[in-house]
Design a protein around this motif. Sequence first.
Motif, PDB file in Angstrom:
ATOM      1  N   ARG A  23       0.831  -1.208   0.000  1.00  0.00           N
ATOM      2  CA  ARG A  23       0.000   0.000   0.000  1.00  0.00           C
ATOM      3  C   ARG A  23       0.866   1.259   0.000  1.00  0.00           C
ATOM      4  NH1 ARG A  23      -5.208   1.485   3.866  1.00  0.00           N
ATOM      5  NH2 ARG A  23      -5.610   3.514   2.911  1.00  0.00           N
ATOM      6  N   LEU A  24       1.978   1.232   0.726  1.00  0.00           N
ATOM      7  CA  LEU A  24       2.911   2.361   0.642  1.00  0.00           C
ATOM      8  C   LEU A  24       3.312   2.606  -0.807  1.00  0.00           C
ATOM      9  CD1 LEU A  24       5.430   1.832   3.610  1.00  0.00           C
ATOM     10  CD2 LEU A  24       3.541   3.468   3.490  1.00  0.00           C
ATOM     11  N   ALA A  25       3.616   1.499  -1.515  1.00  0.00           N
ATOM     12  CA  ALA A  25       4.026   1.627  -2.912  1.00  0.00           C
ATOM     13  C   ALA A  25       2.882   2.134  -3.784  1.00  0.00           C
ATOM     14  CB  ALA A  25       4.532   0.279  -3.421  1.00  0.00           C
ATOM     15  N   ALA A  26       1.657   1.654  -3.520  1.00  0.00           N
ATOM     16  CA  ALA A  26       0.504   2.082  -4.312  1.00  0.00           C
ATOM     17  C   ALA A  26       0.186   3.553  -4.080  1.00  0.00           C
ATOM     18  CB  ALA A  26      -0.708   1.219  -3.972  1.00  0.00           C
ATOM     19  N   GLU A  27       0.462   4.046  -2.879  1.00  0.00           N
ATOM     20  CA  GLU A  27       0.187   5.446  -2.550  1.00  0.00           C
ATOM     21  C   GLU A  27       1.414   6.337  -2.715  1.00  0.00           C
ATOM     22  OE1 GLU A  27      -3.279   4.401   0.768  1.00  0.00           O
ATOM     23  OE2 GLU A  27      -1.343   5.202   1.432  1.00  0.00           O
ATOM     24  N   GLY A  28       2.530   5.755  -3.138  1.00  0.00           N
ATOM     25  CA  GLY A  28       3.753   6.514  -3.331  1.00  0.00           C
ATOM     26  C   GLY A  28       4.491   6.037  -4.571  1.00  0.00           C
ATOM     27  N   THR A  29       5.807   6.216  -4.569  1.00  0.00           N
ATOM     28  CA  THR A  29       6.638   5.832  -5.707  1.00  0.00           C
ATOM     29  C   THR A  29       7.657   4.798  -5.271  1.00  0.00           C
ATOM     30  OG1 THR A  29       6.392   7.959  -6.838  1.00  0.00           O
ATOM     31  CG2 THR A  29       8.318   6.656  -7.407  1.00  0.00           C
ATOM     32  N   THR A  48       3.048  13.732   6.227  1.00  0.00           N
ATOM     33  CA  THR A  48       4.184  12.950   6.711  1.00  0.00           C
ATOM     34  C   THR A  48       4.799  12.191   5.548  1.00  0.00           C
ATOM     35  OG1 THR A  48       3.225  12.695   8.927  1.00  0.00           O
ATOM     36  CG2 THR A  48       4.941  11.127   8.269  1.00  0.00           C
ATOM     37  N   ILE A  49       6.079  12.405   5.315  1.00  0.00           N
ATOM     38  CA  ILE A  49       6.809  11.683   4.277  1.00  0.00           C
ATOM     39  C   ILE A  49       7.340  10.396   4.896  1.00  0.00           C
ATOM     40  CG2 ILE A  49       8.767  11.726   2.683  1.00  0.00           C
ATOM     41  CD1 ILE A  49       8.492  14.739   2.551  1.00  0.00           C
ATOM     42  N   VAL A  50       6.938   9.260   4.348  1.00  0.00           N
ATOM     43  CA  VAL A  50       7.397   7.956   4.818  1.00  0.00           C
ATOM     44  C   VAL A  50       8.386   7.397   3.793  1.00  0.00           C
ATOM     45  CG1 VAL A  50       6.744   5.611   5.467  1.00  0.00           C
ATOM     46  CG2 VAL A  50       5.242   7.535   6.052  1.00  0.00           C
ATOM     47  N   PRO A 105       1.511  11.886   0.092  1.00  0.00           N
ATOM     48  CA  PRO A 105       0.291  12.103  -0.687  1.00  0.00           C
ATOM     49  C   PRO A 105       0.167  13.539  -1.197  1.00  0.00           C
ATOM     50  CG  PRO A 105      -0.196  10.837   1.292  1.00  0.00           C
ATOM     51  CD  PRO A 105       1.219  11.302   1.418  1.00  0.00           C
ATOM     52  N   GLY A 106      -0.191  13.635  -2.473  1.00  0.00           N
ATOM     53  CA  GLY A 106      -0.370  14.941  -3.084  1.00  0.00           C
ATOM     54  C   GLY A 106       0.912  15.555  -3.605  1.00  0.00           C
ATOM     55  N   HIS A 107       2.048  14.924  -3.333  1.00  0.00           N
ATOM     56  CA  HIS A 107       3.340  15.462  -3.763  1.00  0.00           C
ATOM     57  C   HIS A 107       4.154  14.403  -4.519  1.00  0.00           C
ATOM     58  CE1 HIS A 107       2.791  19.067  -1.220  1.00  0.00           C
ATOM     59  NE2 HIS A 107       2.230  18.222  -0.353  1.00  0.00           N
ATOM     60  N   VAL A 108       4.357  13.260  -3.901  1.00  0.00           N
ATOM     61  CA  VAL A 108       5.032  12.138  -4.560  1.00  0.00           C
ATOM     62  C   VAL A 108       3.996  11.379  -5.381  1.00  0.00           C
ATOM     63  CG1 VAL A 108       6.210   9.931  -4.196  1.00  0.00           C
ATOM     64  CG2 VAL A 108       6.842  11.933  -2.819  1.00  0.00           C
ATOM     65  N   PRO A 109       4.244  11.124  -6.662  1.00  0.00           N
ATOM     66  CA  PRO A 109       3.254  10.426  -7.488  1.00  0.00           C
ATOM     67  C   PRO A 109       2.866   9.079  -6.885  1.00  0.00           C
ATOM     68  CG  PRO A 109       4.991  11.335  -8.868  1.00  0.00           C
ATOM     69  CD  PRO A 109       5.438  11.514  -7.444  1.00  0.00           C
ATOM     70  N   ASP A 136      20.729  16.393  -4.068  1.00  0.00           N
ATOM     71  CA  ASP A 136      19.337  16.703  -3.762  1.00  0.00           C
ATOM     72  C   ASP A 136      18.469  16.046  -4.833  1.00  0.00           C
ATOM     73  OD1 ASP A 136      16.838  17.736  -3.272  1.00  0.00           O
ATOM     74  OD2 ASP A 136      17.342  19.787  -3.893  1.00  0.00           O
ATOM     75  N   MET A 137      17.772  14.992  -4.446  1.00  0.00           N
ATOM     76  CA  MET A 137      16.903  14.262  -5.378  1.00  0.00           C
ATOM     77  C   MET A 137      15.428  14.529  -5.084  1.00  0.00           C
ATOM     78  SD  MET A 137      19.173  12.767  -7.250  1.00  0.00           S
ATOM     79  CE  MET A 137      18.522  11.351  -8.136  1.00  0.00           C
ATOM     80  N   SER A 138      15.129  15.676  -4.483  1.00  0.00           N
ATOM     81  CA  SER A 138      13.734  15.967  -4.150  1.00  0.00           C
ATOM     82  C   SER A 138      12.867  16.027  -5.404  1.00  0.00           C
ATOM     83  CB  SER A 138      13.643  17.279  -3.363  1.00  0.00           C
ATOM     84  OG  SER A 138      14.217  18.358  -4.086  1.00  0.00           O
ATOM     85  N   ASP A 139      13.417  16.513  -6.507  1.00  0.00           N
ATOM     86  CA  ASP A 139      12.629  16.560  -7.740  1.00  0.00           C
ATOM     87  C   ASP A 139      12.311  15.155  -8.252  1.00  0.00           C
ATOM     88  OD1 ASP A 139      15.434  16.324  -8.270  1.00  0.00           O
ATOM     89  OD2 ASP A 139      15.039  16.726 -10.387  1.00  0.00           O
ATOM     90  N   VAL A 140      13.238  14.195  -8.002  1.00  0.00           N
ATOM     91  CA  VAL A 140      12.993  12.813  -8.407  1.00  0.00           C
ATOM     92  C   VAL A 140      11.926  12.193  -7.507  1.00  0.00           C
ATOM     93  CG1 VAL A 140      14.039  10.534  -8.723  1.00  0.00           C
ATOM     94  CG2 VAL A 140      15.304  12.599  -9.364  1.00  0.00           C
ATOM     95  N   TRP A 141      12.007  12.453  -6.208  1.00  0.00           N
ATOM     96  CA  TRP A 141      10.944  11.999  -5.310  1.00  0.00           C
ATOM     97  C   TRP A 141       9.584  12.513  -5.793  1.00  0.00           C
ATOM     98  CZ3 TRP A 141      12.071  12.218   0.660  1.00  0.00           C
ATOM     99  CH2 TRP A 141      13.127  11.334   0.968  1.00  0.00           C
ATOM    100  N   LEU A 142       9.561  13.756  -6.263  1.00  0.00           N
ATOM    101  CA  LEU A 142       8.295  14.405  -6.614  1.00  0.00           C
ATOM    102  C   LEU A 142       7.848  14.105  -8.037  1.00  0.00           C
ATOM    103  CD1 LEU A 142       8.859  17.873  -4.898  1.00  0.00           C
ATOM    104  CD2 LEU A 142       7.669  15.868  -3.996  1.00  0.00           C
TER     105      LEU A 142
END
Length: 635
Positions: free
Chosen positions: A86-92, A288-290, A340-344, A380-386
Amino acid sequence: STPVFNYYRFAMTPSSRLLHICRRSASAAAAALWVLLFLSSQPRGAVASRDDDDRPNFIFILTEDMGFGDLACYGHPYAKTPNIDRLAAEGTSFVRFYVTGATCNPSRTGLMTSRHPASFPNYMDDFGLQNATTITDLLYAEGYSTGHMGKWHLGQENDPEQGTYSIEDIRIMSRSHNDPGGKDAVIFNSSIDFIEQHKDRPFYLNIWGHVAHSPVEPHPDLVREFCGVTVDRNDFGYWTQDKFDDVDRLGGNVDDGMRHYLADLWGLDLQIGLLMDKLRELDLDKNTIVVFTSDHGAAPVMEDAQSLPTRMMGVMGGLRGAKHTFYEGGIRVPYIVRYPGHVPSGKVNHLSVISGFDLLPTIATLAKVKYDPLFFEGEDMSDVWLGSDRARTDPLFYSYSRTDGDRAMLYGKWKLHISKRDKRALYDLSVDREERNNVYDLVNTTRLALEESLHRWEESLPKNYCRLDERYEPCQGGIPLPYDPTIPPVKVGPPANVTYEAVSYESAAVLAPSSIMYTPIPTQSVDGTVRNAPSVSICASSRSPTISSVPTAGPVPMVSTFNTSSDAFDLSLEEEGVEPSGGIKEETEIAYGNNTSSQLPSSAGSSLLHEGEWSKHIGACTSFLFCSAVLVFLY
């Protein structure tokens, strides 16, 4: 003795520097009160409320010895990990994430400091992080609450002070024994307690568990979930067959070992479900970023160095190698980011190479914390996270903390290995990620460019190392070597003259990659059945734990199945931690249970000084005068 660590001036405001110094002194309570009164009109660098601060929380879940292919969402045909799915389904999910070391302490050092573990002249497990700035230093200085639950392995092993590395709440805990909630249940209970205590202000929390480290002894109720699993060797890659053969050689049962190993992972998954339920209950899950990953790849089967070695059934999803090696299976692990809402959501990033070194600069950027990138090796890989799929800028290097060890380098699709005996191999991971086809002699320009970059990086490393383990490079009289973390690390940029063209194998006496089929293994559905894979009969048990709500489907990262029968090249790289007898020394888990915080109820352990420590410090009030003098100096 291990030194006491302070912040650097480049990372701290004057008020937070002084507060940190005073917290380290024995008169922490009195000094902190005096400073807070004096600085009441100053900006509150160490305090922030949720009302006026919308910065995200961070939870960093770090498992131990988990293989790249151990999770259902990373292609395991039998695993049940619905909450991680579910973490993967709700994140990247990231397919090319690389840890910073092939064993526990080096990997954790790189994650916390964004500095290569081999750049420390004094081995970190013996001497700590030697004043290197950590992610918790940076966040604490800017108002974040900081906590650490579970395994430590960052130096000062027996009993680190509260406040070490600017971590306010440290609770070192060994694994739970015979717990139906899994071996990490007590760690997650304490983590939930920390979250409840700090829900009203931004926080950063390490949750560092013991799954799936030896010994694998899950509660019978967990094992019952997998009593119908029968291993079909055709479901696993070429290199995993060696592990199955080792189990057979030791007289073990592959099916029994797999059931217990999957039960260990199942217990972890249950706890992650409870953690996420708590975040939703507190209305913190959206902000919260997990981050979920492992410290390195799965452990090999080691007859003389593990309890219950025939249960060490972690798999690498077709990758070569394991813990202790720089092959892909040793340093490439699952990596999931949820915001949620930031990371695809539901995305699988196959292209971006991400390193554990990147955790610090990426989190600092998302937390709006200023830092000097010169002092950190990560990007800084924040753009890749996002959501970006961009390529990494700089290469990644690997070396053990000694002058005669193996080395490796990763740049784009190229992976270079050089052993201590100067055996060399080069692999094109774009067509050979199981590292079986050595093309070192086929791409002269590329290999020379890679070797030149690796040599330049090696030149920046210490010329001597200091370790308390006399099997390696012992310290002279146990005295640590000089180390100045205010000197920026040497960064080696992209090598020149590197080709990205596919290698022609027609003229090479190596195994042609055409026999390697990269086929996704479908993941598990919510009801526990396996889609498009051999049917597994799961035993029903009324005493089995309950899983929290799970999604109907999750992403399926790229994993591989192989049908090959021969190995063309065996580099036989030396493994870190190999004893003269050939066995690999296992970390002693009982050492992590010596801290009294592991025995405290879930509501305890949040204060800087636990009950019973006050009397030890109350007679040291003269340190208050030192803090006063420093105050005058700074202001």
